[in-house]
Write a protein that holds these residues in place. Structure first.
Motif, PDB file in Angstrom:
ATOM      1  N   PHE A  41       0.841  -1.192   0.000  1.00 43.82           N
ATOM      2  CA  PHE A  41       0.000   0.000   0.000  1.00 43.82           C
ATOM      3  C   PHE A  41       0.883   1.252   0.000  1.00 43.82           C
ATOM      4  CE2 PHE A  41       0.541  -1.764   4.230  1.00 43.82           C
ATOM      5  CZ  PHE A  41       0.979  -0.689   4.993  1.00 43.82           C
ATOM      6  N   ARG A  42       0.291   2.353  -0.386  1.00 46.51           N
ATOM      7  CA  ARG A  42       1.031   3.615  -0.463  1.00 46.51           C
ATOM      8  C   ARG A  42       1.389   4.107   0.940  1.00 46.51           C
ATOM      9  NH1 ARG A  42       1.290   5.558  -5.432  1.00 46.51           N
ATOM     10  NH2 ARG A  42      -0.225   4.783  -6.961  1.00 46.51           N
ATOM     11  N   ASN A  43       2.533   4.719   1.041  1.00 44.51           N
ATOM     12  CA  ASN A  43       2.977   5.278   2.316  1.00 44.51           C
ATOM     13  C   ASN A  43       2.367   6.660   2.475  1.00 44.51           C
ATOM     14  OD1 ASN A  43       4.267   5.858   4.680  1.00 44.51           O
ATOM     15  ND2 ASN A  43       6.340   5.860   3.840  1.00 44.51           N
ATOM     16  N   LEU A  44       1.098   6.665   2.886  1.00 42.84           N
ATOM     17  CA  LEU A  44       0.360   7.907   3.087  1.00 42.84           C
ATOM     18  C   LEU A  44       0.075   8.089   4.573  1.00 42.84           C
ATOM     19  CD1 LEU A  44      -2.209   7.615   0.143  1.00 42.84           C
ATOM     20  CD2 LEU A  44      -0.068   8.916   0.190  1.00 42.84           C
ATOM     21  N   PRO A  45       0.064   9.334   5.059  1.00 45.98           N
ATOM     22  CA  PRO A  45      -0.073   9.565   6.501  1.00 45.98           C
ATOM     23  C   PRO A  45      -1.403   9.111   7.096  1.00 45.98           C
ATOM     24  CG  PRO A  45      -0.138  11.638   5.280  1.00 45.98           C
ATOM     25  CD  PRO A  45       0.294  10.586   4.316  1.00 45.98           C
ATOM     26  N   ASP A  46      -2.419   8.911   6.263  1.00 42.28           N
ATOM     27  CA  ASP A  46      -3.711   8.514   6.824  1.00 42.28           C
ATOM     28  C   ASP A  46      -3.944   7.004   6.787  1.00 42.28           C
ATOM     29  OD1 ASP A  46      -4.070   8.505   3.968  1.00 42.28           O
ATOM     30  OD2 ASP A  46      -6.237   8.456   4.299  1.00 42.28           O
ATOM     31  N   ILE A  47      -3.026   6.237   6.193  1.00 37.87           N
ATOM     32  CA  ILE A  47      -3.217   4.787   6.107  1.00 37.87           C
ATOM     33  C   ILE A  47      -2.465   4.120   7.254  1.00 37.87           C
ATOM     34  CG2 ILE A  47      -2.859   2.717   4.721  1.00 37.87           C
ATOM     35  CD1 ILE A  47      -3.159   4.378   2.228  1.00 37.87           C
ATOM     36  N   ARG A  48      -3.221   3.531   8.153  1.00 39.62           N
ATOM     37  CA  ARG A  48      -2.646   2.883   9.327  1.00 39.62           C
ATOM     38  C   ARG A  48      -3.469   1.641   9.697  1.00 39.62           C
ATOM     39  NH1 ARG A  48       0.785   5.810   8.017  1.00 39.62           N
ATOM     40  NH2 ARG A  48       2.043   7.250   9.285  1.00 39.62           N
ATOM     41  N   TYR A  49      -2.898   0.837  10.608  1.00 45.10           N
ATOM     42  CA  TYR A  49      -3.591  -0.346  11.096  1.00 45.10           C
ATOM     43  C   TYR A  49      -4.433  -0.010  12.324  1.00 45.10           C
ATOM     44  CZ  TYR A  49      -0.822  -3.430   8.116  1.00 45.10           C
ATOM     45  OH  TYR A  49      -0.253  -4.060   7.043  1.00 45.10           O
ATOM     46  N   ARG A  50      -5.503  -0.783  12.536  1.00 45.93           N
ATOM     47  CA  ARG A  50      -6.312  -0.689  13.749  1.00 45.93           C
ATOM     48  C   ARG A  50      -6.481  -2.085  14.352  1.00 45.93           C
ATOM     49  NH1 ARG A  50     -11.853  -2.116  13.522  1.00 45.93           N
ATOM     50  NH2 ARG A  50     -12.548  -2.719  11.425  1.00 45.93           N
ATOM     51  N   ARG A  51      -6.805  -2.163  15.602  1.00 46.06           N
ATOM     52  CA  ARG A  51      -7.042  -3.365  16.398  1.00 46.06           C
ATOM     53  C   ARG A  51      -5.743  -3.914  17.001  1.00 46.06           C
ATOM     54  NH1 ARG A  51     -11.199  -6.891  12.761  1.00 46.06           N
ATOM     55  NH2 ARG A  51     -13.146  -5.964  13.480  1.00 46.06           N
ATOM     56  N   LYS A  52      -5.888  -4.407  18.197  1.00 45.20           N
ATOM     57  CA  LYS A  52      -4.758  -5.001  18.902  1.00 45.20           C
ATOM     58  C   LYS A  52      -4.341  -6.324  18.283  1.00 45.20           C
ATOM     59  CE  LYS A  52      -5.761  -2.888  23.396  1.00 45.20           C
ATOM     60  NZ  LYS A  52      -6.653  -1.865  22.822  1.00 45.20           N
ATOM     61  N   HIS A  71      -5.566  -9.317  14.897  1.00 44.73           N
ATOM     62  CA  HIS A  71      -6.325  -9.421  13.653  1.00 44.73           C
ATOM     63  C   HIS A  71      -6.509  -8.018  13.073  1.00 44.73           C
ATOM     64  CE1 HIS A  71      -6.905 -13.616  14.424  1.00 44.73           C
ATOM     65  NE2 HIS A  71      -7.501 -13.365  15.562  1.00 44.73           N
ATOM     66  N   GLU A  72      -5.390  -7.319  13.056  1.00 47.08           N
ATOM     67  CA  GLU A  72      -5.383  -5.912  12.683  1.00 47.08           C
ATOM     68  C   GLU A  72      -5.772  -5.727  11.214  1.00 47.08           C
ATOM     69  OE1 GLU A  72      -1.415  -7.877  12.523  1.00 47.08           O
ATOM     70  OE2 GLU A  72      -3.007  -7.680  14.008  1.00 47.08           O
ATOM     71  N   GLN A  73      -6.382  -4.585  10.952  1.00 44.95           N
ATOM     72  CA  GLN A  73      -6.837  -4.276   9.599  1.00 44.95           C
ATOM     73  C   GLN A  73      -6.316  -2.908   9.169  1.00 44.95           C
ATOM     74  OE1 GLN A  73     -11.121  -4.523   9.682  1.00 44.95           O
ATOM     75  NE2 GLN A  73     -11.105  -6.715   9.265  1.00 44.95           N
ATOM     76  N   LEU A  74      -6.067  -2.795   7.878  1.00 44.18           N
ATOM     77  CA  LEU A  74      -5.605  -1.538   7.302  1.00 44.18           C
ATOM     78  C   LEU A  74      -6.811  -0.657   7.009  1.00 44.18           C
ATOM     79  CD1 LEU A  74      -2.677  -0.664   6.545  1.00 44.18           C
ATOM     80  CD2 LEU A  74      -3.273  -1.202   4.181  1.00 44.18           C
ATOM     81  N   GLU A  75      -6.706   0.624   7.334  1.00 47.01           N
ATOM     82  CA  GLU A  75      -7.808   1.545   7.055  1.00 47.01           C
ATOM     83  C   GLU A  75      -7.271   2.960   6.943  1.00 47.01           C
ATOM     84  OE1 GLU A  75     -10.521   1.586  10.336  1.00 47.01           O
ATOM     85  OE2 GLU A  75      -9.143   2.687  11.639  1.00 47.01           O
ATOM     86  N   SER A  76      -8.116   3.866   6.502  1.00 47.91           N
ATOM     87  CA  SER A  76      -7.779   5.287   6.514  1.00 47.91           C
ATOM     88  C   SER A  76      -8.302   5.874   7.808  1.00 47.91           C
ATOM     89  CB  SER A  76      -8.412   6.004   5.325  1.00 47.91           C
ATOM     90  OG  SER A  76      -8.294   7.403   5.493  1.00 47.91           O
ATOM     91  N   ILE A  77      -7.445   6.551   8.540  1.00 53.71           N
ATOM     92  CA  ILE A  77      -7.853   7.129   9.819  1.00 53.71           C
ATOM     93  C   ILE A  77      -8.783   8.322   9.617  1.00 53.71           C
ATOM     94  CG2 ILE A  77      -5.803   6.348  11.047  1.00 53.71           C
ATOM     95  CD1 ILE A  77      -4.586   9.089  10.701  1.00 53.71           C
ATOM     96  N   THR A  78      -8.923   8.784   8.363  1.00 54.94           N
ATOM     97  CA  THR A  78      -9.869   9.871   8.069  1.00 54.94           C
ATOM     98  C   THR A  78     -11.265   9.331   7.785  1.00 54.94           C
ATOM     99  OG1 THR A  78      -9.408   9.852   5.685  1.00 54.94           O
ATOM    100  CG2 THR A  78      -7.998  11.238   7.088  1.00 54.94           C
ATOM    101  N   GLY A  79     -11.375   8.020   7.660  1.00 54.04           N
ATOM    102  CA  GLY A  79     -12.680   7.424   7.402  1.00 54.04           C
ATOM    103  C   GLY A  79     -12.991   7.183   5.941  1.00 54.04           C
ATOM    104  N   ARG A  80     -12.123   7.621   5.051  1.00 52.88           N
ATOM    105  CA  ARG A  80     -12.389   7.380   3.622  1.00 52.88           C
ATOM    106  C   ARG A  80     -12.165   5.911   3.282  1.00 52.88           C
ATOM    107  NH1 ARG A  80      -7.911   6.971   0.166  1.00 52.88           N
ATOM    108  NH2 ARG A  80      -5.897   7.344   1.182  1.00 52.88           N
ATOM    109  N   GLU A 139     -16.946  -9.102  14.450  1.00 44.84           N
ATOM    110  CA  GLU A 139     -15.763  -9.730  13.859  1.00 44.84           C
ATOM    111  C   GLU A 139     -14.875 -10.320  14.953  1.00 44.84           C
ATOM    112  OE1 GLU A 139     -13.821  -6.930  11.331  1.00 44.84           O
ATOM    113  OE2 GLU A 139     -15.276  -7.202   9.709  1.00 44.84           O
ATOM    114  N   MET A 140     -14.667  -9.569  16.034  1.00 47.16           N
ATOM    115  CA  MET A 140     -13.871 -10.075  17.150  1.00 47.16           C
ATOM    116  C   MET A 140     -14.538 -11.300  17.795  1.00 47.16           C
ATOM    117  SD  MET A 140     -10.915  -8.736  17.892  1.00 47.16           S
ATOM    118  CE  MET A 140     -10.452  -8.645  16.174  1.00 47.16           C
ATOM    119  N   MET A 141     -15.873 -11.303  17.840  1.00 46.78           N
ATOM    120  CA  MET A 141     -16.582 -12.476  18.363  1.00 46.78           C
ATOM    121  C   MET A 141     -16.292 -13.697  17.489  1.00 46.78           C
ATOM    122  SD  MET A 141     -20.279 -10.755  19.215  1.00 46.78           S
ATOM    123  CE  MET A 141     -20.400  -9.260  20.206  1.00 46.78           C
TER     124      MET A 141
END
Length: 439
Positions: A132-143, A145-154, A202-204
């Motif tokens: 994925f592109r090295n963009l400031p808004d693309i990061r992982y979430r969850r402790k 089974h982490e998932q990639l997402e945009s922290i801006t919500g897009r 999903e965690m369940m």
């Protein structure tokens, strides 16, 4: 094209060399974030030229991965685990493929994800977003089974190259995986996620996986049912996690000693209504009817599963069927043979044998289907033998012996004798204990 390969590690001295070597010629930099290794992982990574950083483990995979991303200076990120790698030919294609992507249309790419057993065979397939592109808004979430997402919500714009590139994963094998299970780490992190997000279906589902992997099926079923109850009315057709929850709940229900079709059908209908393109649901029901010795119903659902797989593919769906395709065809051959569906038996047996011509059980049923009723009618045998010449190499002694032995041992003795005469020289017949075409 500058690609930063990133990974987080802990005690990966057995994997670190391969993890850094497969892409070394292609990567602009390699970043290893160590979370507390006590073996030679750090030493080996430094020797291989990687930039090594240290991050204290805080029970949060996303936090550690995001720290690694923050160290990267490349235009793209390649984030594979230490127990994952790419084949050399795929690795070479990767750079050109990324270079050709329009930056206004794609944030990343989704590749195949092949899980290997201890003998190097694929036992399950899926998809992952690891480039994925090295963009400031693309990061992982969850402790976990982490998932990639945009922290801006897009919504991330992801290109599908599943058919072209694959990542191979060896993490579900050996002592390392057993240790992770024994430590209870996964359950602990899932529990933390559920404390913060108590309605996270999903965690369940992931918690259900933990219990199922440990053989605790009653608890697993309860977690899967909780997950289903909390699912929204509408699911994305590419929702791998929800598909897995339904599939594994169906597995538990269909494999019970007193399996009830009423209970299975209720969940099956829910699953198909929400995810009509998912082939694994039909595959599980087909297996249920096959185990119940209802060959006709089994054929119906197994064929529907294969039809969905062929129509909709296995990108983000059909993980179980795609990883067990040979077994599905084997089961179809058996059911078609038992149901007297001769033409279908031949069709599915040929499909199987074209992939693995040494499948003796499938070949036995194919021989019986073709030869049944023709024993002693040698005028029929040349055409049958010609048919098998399209599946087997008659210049290969191994192929000829395999075909003959399967016929001889599988109840087609007359045809086996005919083959012995037509396929083997006199010297060969003597060597294998035959007398001029006789046993």
């Amino acid at each position: 094209m500058r690609i930063s390969q990133c990974m987080i590690v802990k005690n990966e001295e057995k994997n670190i060399e391969r993890a850094l070597s497969w892409g070394k010629p292609l990567m602009w930099e390699q970043i290893v974030v160590d979370t507390g290794s006590t073996d030679r992982t750090v030493e080996l990574a430094q020797k291989l030229g990687a930039q090594v950083y240290h991050f204290p483990w805080i029970d949060d995979f996303a936090a550690a991965k995001n720290y690694a991303i923050e160290q990267a200076q490349g235009e793209w990120i390649a984030f594979l685990d230490a127990d994952e790698y790419m084949m050399p030919e795929d690795a070479k294609s990767l750079v050109e493929m990324i270079r050709g992507l329009d930056p206004t249309r794609f944030d990343g790419i989704s590749t195949g994800w092949q899980q290997l057993d201890g003998e190097g065979r694929i036992f399950a397939s899926g998809t992952q977003i690891r480039f994925f592109r090295n963009l400031p808004d693309i990061r992982y979430r969850r402790k976990i089974h982490e998932q990639l997402e945009s922290i801006t919500g897009r919504a991330l714009r992801i290109g599908d190259v599943v058919a072209s590139l694959s990542i191979f994963h060896t993490g579900y094998q050996g002592e390392a995986y057993a240790e992770k299970t024994r430590s209870g780490r996964n359950r602990r992190l899932i529990e933390k996620e559920l404390q913060e997000h108590p309605k996270d279906y999903e965690m369940m589902g992931y918690m259900g996986d933990e219990y199922l992997d440990d053989g605790e099926r009653v608890e697993a079923e309860a977690w899967y049912r909780r997950a289903v109850m909390h699912m929204p009315d509408q699911l994305s057709e590419e929702d791998q996690r929800s598909a897995a929850t339904y599939t594994r709940l169906l597995m538990i229900l269909t494999e019970k000693e007193e399996a009830s079709w009423e209970a299975v059908d209720k969940i099956y209908r829910q699953a198909v209504e929400k995810m009509p393109k998912e082939a694994d649901f039909d595959y599980m029901v087909g297996r249920f009817f096959a185990a119940s010795e209802d060959a006709g119903q089994a054929i119906q659902y197994l064929e529907l599963a294969l039809q969905k797989l062929n129509t909709f593919g296995c990108s983000n769906r059909a993980l179980l069927l795609a990883g067990n395709l040979k077994e599905a065809y084997d089961l179809l051959v058996r059911c078609c043979y038992e149901a007297g569906e001769s033409q279908k038996c031949v069709t599915y047996a040929v499909a199987y044998l074209q992939s693995d011509r040494y499948g003796m059980t499938v070949l036995s049923r194919l021989l019986l289907t073709l030869v049944s009723g023709k024993e002693g009618k040698e005028q029929e045998y040349p055409q049958i033998l010609q048919f098998f010449s399209g599946l087997y190499d008659f210049s290969s002694l191994r192929d000829r012996l395999f075909l003959w032995k399967t016929a001889q041992q599988g109840g087609c003795e007359d045809f086996a004798s005919y083959m012995a005469e037509k396929l083997f020289t006199s010297q060969e017949r003597t060597a294998i204990g035959l007398e001029e075409g006789k046993k």
